[in-house]
Design a protein around this motif. Structure first.
Motif, short mmCIF file in Angstrom:
data_model
loop_
_atom_site.label_atom_id
_atom_site.label_comp_id
_atom_site.label_asym_id
_atom_site.label_seq_id
_atom_site.Cartn_x
_atom_site.Cartn_y
_atom_site.Cartn_z
N VAL A 25 0.84 -1.21 0.00
CA VAL A 25 0.00 0.00 0.00
C VAL A 25 0.88 1.25 0.00
CG1 VAL A 25 -1.64 1.37 1.38
CG2 VAL A 25 -2.01 -1.10 1.08
N ARG A 26 1.89 1.29 0.88
CA ARG A 26 2.77 2.47 0.97
C ARG A 26 3.55 2.70 -0.32
NH1 ARG A 26 3.48 0.51 6.14
NH2 ARG A 26 5.47 -0.46 5.62
N SER A 32 -5.21 1.59 -1.65
CA SER A 32 -5.29 2.07 -0.27
C SER A 32 -6.67 1.76 0.31
CB SER A 32 -5.07 3.58 -0.23
OG SER A 32 -3.77 3.89 -0.63
#
Length: 82
Positions: A25-26, A32
């Motif tokens: 996700v990051r 997200s």
């Protein structure tokens, strides 16, 4: 709108642990989640399915001489020979 928990996302995608999920996700390699409250997040089913559908498919070339485990290819031939 259907929503998934992180455990459900991991089960559907085959991602093995939460840290791997959050790392993706990051790095913008996975959608997200939505923040629903202070301690509540969920992923949209359509976004997770879209990510799954965007993954490349494994290609198997014709004419391979052995299987992945090293057995001769004709060991899996159903013709009754070999």
């Amino acid at each position: 709108m259907n929503l998934l928990t992180s455990s459900q996302v991991m089960q559907i995608t085959g991602i093995g642990c939460r840290s791997t999920l959050w790392r993706a996700v990051r790095a913008n390699r996975f959608p997200s989640p939505l923040v629903l409250g202070a301690r509540s997040i969920r992923w949209r089913v359509d976004e997770v399915e879209g990510w799954i559908n965007s993954r490349p498919r494994r290609q198997y070339l014709s004419g391979q001489t052995s299987s992945a485990c090293g057995a001769p290819r004709d060991a899996f031939d159903n013709s009754g020979e070999g």
